[in-house]
Design an enzyme around this catalytic site. Structure first.
Site, PDB file in Angstrom:
ATOM      1  N   HIS A   7       0.977  -3.777   8.993  1.00  0.00           N
ATOM      2  CA  HIS A   7       2.411  -3.655   8.754  1.00  0.00           C
ATOM      3  C   HIS A   7       3.106  -3.023   9.951  1.00  0.00           C
ATOM      4  CE1 HIS A   7       2.507  -4.879   4.529  1.00  0.00           C
ATOM      5  NE2 HIS A   7       1.406  -4.163   4.345  1.00  0.00           N
ATOM      6  N   HIS A  60       0.832  -1.201   0.000  1.00  0.00           N
ATOM      7  CA  HIS A  60       0.000   0.000   0.000  1.00  0.00           C
ATOM      8  C   HIS A  60       0.872   1.259   0.000  1.00  0.00           C
ATOM      9  CE1 HIS A  60      -3.449  -2.545   0.710  1.00  0.00           C
ATOM     10  NE2 HIS A  60      -4.249  -1.500   0.869  1.00  0.00           N
TER      11      HIS A  60
END
Length: 327
Positions: A276, A224
């Site tokens: 993450h 992302h």
């Protein structure tokens, strides 16, 4: 006597004959390979014969390169290669966060937003240049809209393929565990009955969906963050090269600021969604920024001088920087 040659018949002198011969030579069609000083001859030679075949071959080569650059991306997406099964340290708090099904920016929104926003802006900008800036092209495609969109959108999509292939290659090779790994795996340190500080090489997950475990092993680095930074920073570079309106000096930098801000926000949501680690996001930012800079300045023609393959007609303005187009 030679000077009065033909006085009994035509009355032409030698100088008159030489003048007529030179006129006939100038009216003869150019021999193959000649006449390159004529602009019309250049265009005819470039759009026919061997030159046309060569340009078609180069377009095919471009498409082949685009396909090859995207192969690692599709290898990961089609589950052809499974991620490296890394272990963990018992008691490591960085992988104990809860798994949440909802995401602030899901994959579909990221891809649609990045490609549509950047792609639509580039398409609009190139169509404006063709319509109002009198650009010319040496491409074998006579339609200037198609040739200009091919150069800019092709470069942009090539960068997308490169960036996502690098990201997926890292995810599969490193196999770093996401912050929600234990939750997605359906285990806890207590259920594993492991000694804190020891290395757990393998674990049998109890999750009903095995895809959750596989995705939980793809933390490094953030796709992302890299994709958002690439697409939006590339658009900021495009605005720098193409937006030449001097009426509002702060309009362009403000637009660029919000584009980079949106890219940074996208990466930060991956931390708050427990998808993450912070270092994954930082690495994604760096990879996306480097790819955007490389494609914008070394592959795309947007920062080329006005004597490039697709350029405004006429003599380039000497006051322009070599990294700016005339329009």
């Amino acid at each position: 006597m030679l000077d009065t040659f033909g006085s009994h018949g035509t009355g032409l002198t030698v100088s008159d004959l030489q003048l007529k011969l030179s006129d006939k030579k100038s009216n003869l069609p150019p021999a193959p390979g000649m006449g390159l000083d004529n602009n019309t001859g250049k265009k005819l030679l470039e759009r026919s014969g061997p030159a046309l075949s060569k340009r078609k071959l180069l377009v095919g080569l471009d498409l082949l390169c685009l396909f090859l650059a995207s192969v690692p991306f599709y290898v990961c997406e089609l589950k052809v290669v499974r991620p490296y099964r890394r272990g963990f340290i018992c008691g490591d708090p960085s992988i104990t966060y809860p798994y949440t099904h909802s995401e602030a920016i899901p994959d579909g929104l990221l891809i649609a937003g990045g490609i549509i926003i950047t792609g639509f802006t580039i398409a609009l900008g190139e169509c404006y240049r063709v319509r109002f800036c009198s650009v010319s092209s040496k491409a074998f495609v006579r339609n200037l809209y198609v040739s200009s969109l091919y150069k800019e959108l092709g470069s942009f999509l090539f960068g997308c393929s490169i960036g996502q292939s690098l990201t997926n290659m890292a995810k599969l090779s490193v196999g770093r565990l996401r912050p929600h790994f234990l939750s997605a795996c359906g285990v806890t340190y207590a259920s594993l009955n492991c000694t804190p500080g020891t290395y757990v090489a393998t674990v049998t997950c109890k999750s009903p969906d095995p895809r959750l475990e596989e995705e939980a092993r793809k933390s490094f680095f953030s796709g992302h963050a890299s994709f958002a930074m690439y697409t939006l920073l590339y658009l900021a570079f495009y605005l720098q090269a193409r937006l030449k309106w001097h009426g509002a000096r702060l309009l362009r930098p403000v637009l660029q600021f919000f584009l980079v801000l949106l890219a940074i926000y996208t990466g930060l949501t991956r931390i708050s969604d427990y998808r993450h680690h912070p270092t994954d996001v930082l690495t994604g930012y760096l990879q996306g920024a480097v790819t955007a800079y490389w494609v914008a300045f070394f592959i795309s023609p947007m920062f080329k001088s006005s004597s490039s393959d697709l350029s405004p007609t006429g003599t380039p303005d000497s006051s322009l920087s070599p990294h700016h187009t005339a329009c």
